[in-house]
Design an enzyme around this catalytic site. Structure first.
Site, PDB file in Angstrom:
ATOM      1  N   GLU B 204      18.950  32.742  18.786  1.00 40.17           N
ATOM      2  CA  GLU B 204      19.657  31.486  18.557  1.00 40.17           C
ATOM      3  C   GLU B 204      18.804  30.382  17.951  1.00 40.17           C
ATOM      4  O   GLU B 204      19.334  29.515  17.262  1.00 40.17           O
ATOM      5  CB  GLU B 204      20.252  30.992  19.886  1.00 40.17           C
ATOM      6  CG  GLU B 204      21.333  31.876  20.467  1.00 40.17           C
ATOM      7  CD  GLU B 204      22.592  31.898  19.609  1.00 40.17           C
ATOM      8  OE1 GLU B 204      22.899  30.878  18.978  1.00 40.17           O
ATOM      9  OE2 GLU B 204      23.251  32.959  19.555  1.00 40.17           O
ATOM     10  N   SER B 484      60.057  36.630  72.930  1.00 43.28           N
ATOM     11  CA  SER B 484      59.419  36.918  74.223  1.00 43.28           C
ATOM     12  C   SER B 484      57.929  36.610  74.256  1.00 43.28           C
ATOM     13  O   SER B 484      57.318  36.724  75.319  1.00 43.28           O
ATOM     14  CB  SER B 484      59.617  38.382  74.588  1.00 43.28           C
ATOM     15  OG  SER B 484      60.988  38.638  74.755  1.00 43.28           O
TER      16      SER B 484
END
Lengths: 166, 786
Positions: B204, B484
């Site tokens: 780069e 329950s």
């Protein structure tokens, strides 16, 4: 003293495992009655020390290691880290009454009295035959009550500790 | 602006003079205009310079603030629990290997590098990574672990010394992103692999170390290459310029912008060292997209593509990262693997021609695959539902911007193994239930939560059947009647009056009709439609008899039952209708877990926690969520209730569970079913874990399942796959166990055929002998108990 407690409990554990032949419940027989908080005073019982407990604190090596670390951290004044180490040990042995007691003691040192009392109550509920530990929890509760001005409550808690052979 | 000189009025002048004068005048005018032009020019220049300087100062400020200010919003990272390793730990090989996979460890012939492991049957050698725990940094180490069938047998260190305790690093399970969804794993300059830096520069920006932020030669070279090629084939931007480009949030490409970028690059280079710029670049560069999450920086890219830290990447993987710099979307290795490989190989070629790597290295690297992680890039469970819980807790205590930008590290209680098992159990079992019971396909939904008993730590949360969908979190938000499941609160209320009730107290299971506050009558019935006459208290709960429960609850008083519920941690207000005794109380699954945690922990309530610690990015503890307990109900009655709930599993409505567990695991629990089979519930616990499962439909139509045929099966599947501590509950000091003759309810002896041991609160146990126990062995046995 802590080492003494560990050794005592270990010895008791070994004794119990030996006696029970490794099978579930054997027989009943706790020492005292009366609910926690000690409101109604203690009832002295004719029974011998209880021997029926299912999960024993084993003080396995990792827990010993973490206790050592916690004490070192406490010695260095880092109670926050010391608490974290005991909590870590509790994840390995969640029903180790001594660890709950340690946590209660550390909270007391941090000035968190009410939290310490709850932790001591938890420790007591798991302490089984360990009268020395139960008495220590009562002494802690007595101290917090004393600090908060509850002299009568403190006296009752001390009385509970004394009944346990202190 | 030059002023014309005006002739003097009424004065005659000679022509010469006039001419001279006029010439002089002109000269003067010219001089004047010249000097004014210069001053104008100077003024202009000055203004221009001033403007330029102001502009440069502005740019400089921008550069500085971008660079030094909040350069990177780092999202809060959420971690699961760190796996504790110690001799005797209930961890199977399979579970341990799943943990290694979750942490991105690689299997190797020998575990030389951090993040690798090797196996020789039951022996696993792991080279752990350095990790910043909540209690400090721990460096990587070699652990030699031996497993047996029951779990971890021993731990040795590198030198073969026994270790009492070790832990793996905490697995990352999520992050909290800001709205623009940028994500990063920050890396420091010293963390950047040398090869990565070399490759970046070679590919780069060759003159990075010498230029001043801009490389005119590179620009000219690129222009020439692009001109001759007729298209853009080469870029001339330095790393510094690329970094500046990333400071902007848009990707506009105007000349003005280019100029600005160049100026800023110059400023940046003047102000900061090359190392600082490189570090910033390495953290800023955009390298990919994961759905709506933007992958910034090499640190995160390494985790994203390879599931391991940057420092552990080999040459071909580093080359791929460098290849991605040019176009993360164009070279996306998942979507365009060929393109990506071509570009990566080009990077490798460049490195070879520039003498960075040898021919052999190049060949080996080119010959290897892309090495990206497979399987939808995710392992382990989905954590949406759990993270939702964490987020809610965090949002109570922190500002949103702190969570998304300060790089906080949040250590949670999630157990990835338990989570995975819970998810699998839910989705597989619901499909099986639909098939097996011919229910409409895909309609059942479910929720599940597992927590630790004593500390109330949440280990797993399943918010729906498909855990990958981050939608409605039923575990936290589905508020449904609990049926329950409420009954234990009724029976506990009774057992808290030990002078009045014990486990053998006879209850009437006979029809009952109660006038409701509105005037309507309520006539409950049993599930089987029958009434069972006089039954002992424990049996009424074990078999979940409605009539006996309603009668008991009415005797106790609805207010008392509601008070027990509150004590056990139910905060939602409960309407005091008689129907509440059968579960006309609506709660979310997580609220039910809290309720049952207090029962499971022997009456000590610990507020459920999903977070242990929050740390700053620097590793300082910001907040701890400590372990707290509060005695909710006395230990004795809680123990009696637990014993009863074990009976539910051993011989009651949850008998089906027996096939999943060994008897010594002493599972306790309760089924729950609501009207028209709309809700199927199961809440249960072992000595160390409490869990709740709900199964039903989102449209609230009948699910066609009872608690026992639906939720219980999911619970069994789920808890059967996680380790459960055996042993049941600890007997508190207030409890005695007495052998009782079932026929008379009195103390039994050996001769008594129908005798069983029951726990009692001390002082309430039967004292008289049953007829079958008088004398002989019975006397002897009684002597034993006294």
């Amino acid at each position: 003293m802590n080492r003494l407690i560990i050794i005592t409990t270990l010895a008791l554990t070994i004794l119990l495992v030996g006696c029970s032949g490794g099978s579930g419940y054997r027989d009943p027989a706790p020492v005292t009655s009366g609910q926690d908080g000690g409101g109604s005073g203690a009832v002295v019982s004719a029974y011998q020390a209880p021997r029926s407990l299912e999960i024993k604190p084993t003080y396995s090596s990792p827990v010993e290691e973490l206790l050592r670390l916690s004490k070192q951290q406490q010695g260095e004044g880092n109670t926050v880290a010391a608490v974290a180490s005991v909590e870590r040990a509790l994840r390995i042995e969640p029903r180790n009454a001594y660890l709950w007691n340690r946590l209660a003691r550390l909270r007391l040192e941090q000035g968190q009295g009410s939290r310490a009392v709850e932790l001591a109550a938890k420790s007591r509920s798991l302490a089984g035959a360990d009268n020395q530990l139960k008495a220590d929890n009562w002494r802690l509760i007595a101290k917090v009550r004393q600090q908060s001005g509850d002299t009568a409550g403190a006296r009752r808690a001390v009385h509970e500790a004394v009944l346990l052979g202190e | 602006m030059v002023k014309k000189s005006t002739p003097a009025k009424g004065r005659k002048k000679s022509p010469v003079k006039k001419r001279r004068k006029s010439r002089g005048k002109k000269r003067a005018a010219r001089t004047a205009s010249k000097s004014s032009f210069i001053s104008m020019l100077l003024g202009l220049l000055f203004l221009f310079a001033l403007g330029g300087a102001v502009y440069m100062a502005y740019l400089d400020q921008t550069v500085k603030s971008k660079f030094e200010g909040k350069r990177w919003a780092v999202p809060a990272r959420i971690y699961g629990r760190a796996l504790e390793l110690y001799p005797g730990a209930p961890i199977t090989q399979k579970q341990f290997q799943a943990e290694l996979q979750q942490l991105g460890y690689r299997k190797a012939a020998t575990a030389k590098q951090p993040g690798t492991w090797s196996q020789d049957r039951g022996r696993h050698v792991v080279h752990t990574r350095e990790f910043d725990f909540w209690d400090g940094r721990k460096s990587g180490t070699v652990l030699d672990l031996r497993f047996s069938r029951n779990g971890l047998k021993s731990i040795l260190d590198r030198k073969g010394r026994k270790q009492a305790l070790a832990r793996m690093e905490a697995p990352q399970i999520g992050s909290i992103y800001p709205t623009h969804k940028e994500d990063r794993v920050l890396v420091q300059r010293s963390d950047l692999p040398k090869m990565l830096v070399l490759a970046l520069m070679e590919v780069e920006d060759r003159t990075f170390n010498t230029h001043h932020g801009v490389d005119p030669k590179a620009i000219l070279r690129a222009m020439w290459a692009n001109l001759t090629a007729g298209r853009v084939v080469q870029g001339g931007s330095t790393l510094t310029q690329q970094l500046v480009k990333n400071f902007y949030l848009t990707s506009e490409r105007t000349l003005w912008r280019k100029g600005n970028e160049a100026l800023m690059a110059l400023l940046l280079d003047a102000r900061y060292s090359k190392d600082e710029i490189l570090e910033a670049y390495a953290n800023e560069i955009y390298l990919g997209q994961d759905g709506s999450r933007a992958i910034h920086g090499f640190g995160l890219a390494s985790h994203f593509y390879f599931r391991r830290p940057l420092q552990e990447l080999d040459l071909p993987r580093l080359a791929l990262l460098v290849a991605l710099v040019r176009g993360p979307s164009y070279y996306d290795p998942y979507r365009h693997p060929k393109r990506a490989k071509k570009r990566r190989d080009l990077v490798l070629d460049i490195l070879h021609t520039r003498g960075v790597i040898s021919k052999k290295q190049r060949q080996a690297a080119v010959g290897s695959g892309l090495g990206i992680s497979k399987k939808g890039r995710k392992v382990g469970g989905s954590y949406h539902a759990f993270l939702d819980l964490v987020r809610r807790q965090l949002q109570r205590d922190y500002r949103q911007e702190d969570l998304t930008s300060e790089g906080l590290r949040v250590f949670t209680t999630l157990d990835p193994w338990a989570q995975k098992q819970a998810e699998l159990a839910m989705s597989q079992r619901l499909t099986r239930l639909e098939k097996g019971r011919k229910l409409p396909r895909g309609k059942l939904e479910g929720a599940a939560i597992i927590a630790g008993v004593e500390a109330g730590e949440v280990l797993a949360v399943v918010g729906g059947r498909d855990p990958s969908v981050a939608g409605f979190n039923r575990a936290l938000d589905a508020i449904r009647p609990i049926g329950s499941l409420v009954k234990p609160a009724v029976y506990l209320t009774a057992l808290m009056q030990p002078r009045r009730y014990n486990l053998l107290t006879p209850l009437e299971d006979e029809s009952i009709s109660i006038k409701q506050p509105g005037g309507k009558r309520w006539t409950p019935s049993n599930y089987d439609g029958k009434s069972h006459g006089e039954v002992p208290l424990h049996e009424a709960l074990t078999k979940s008899y409605n009539l006996a429960t309603v009668r008991l609850g009415m005797d106790l008083g609805l207010g008392k039952v509601a008070k027990t519920l509150r004590a056990l941690g139910v905060e939602r207000p409960v309407d005091l209708f008689p129907s509440m005794l059968l579960g006309a109380v609506s709660l979310s699954p997580i609220e039910v877990v809290q309720f049952y945690q207090a029962i499971a922990a022997g009456g000590f309530r610990s507020p459920l926690r999903a977070i242990r610690e929050v740390l700053t990015a620097d590793g300082d503890t910001l907040q701890r969520y400590p372990l707290t307990v509060k005695q909710a109900v006395p230990a004795g009655p809680a123990y009696l209730l637990n014993w009863n709930l074990q009976q539910v599993v051993q011989q009651g409505t949850a008998r089906r569970l027996a096939k999943y567990f060994r008897p010594e695991q002493k599972i306790a629990g309760k089924t729950g079913t609501t009207n028209d089979l709309r809700d199927s519930w199961f809440a249960g616990f072992s000595a160390d874990k409490v869990a709740v499962v709900w199964v039903g439909r989102d449209d609230n139509k009948s699910a066609g399942l009872t608690g026992s045929s639906g939720a219980l099966e999911v619970w069994g599947d789920m808890m059967g796959r996680v380790s459960l501590a055996p042993g049941g509950q600890m007997q508190p000091e207030q409890v005695v166990r007495v052998l009782v003759d079932k026929n008379s309810g009195l103390r039994a002896g050996k001769k008594c055929r129908a005798a069983e041991i029951y726990p009692f609160i001390m002082g309430t146990e039967p004292t008289r002998n049953a007829p079958c126990a008088s004398g002989g062995v019975g006397q002897f046995l009684r002597g034993l108990f006294e």
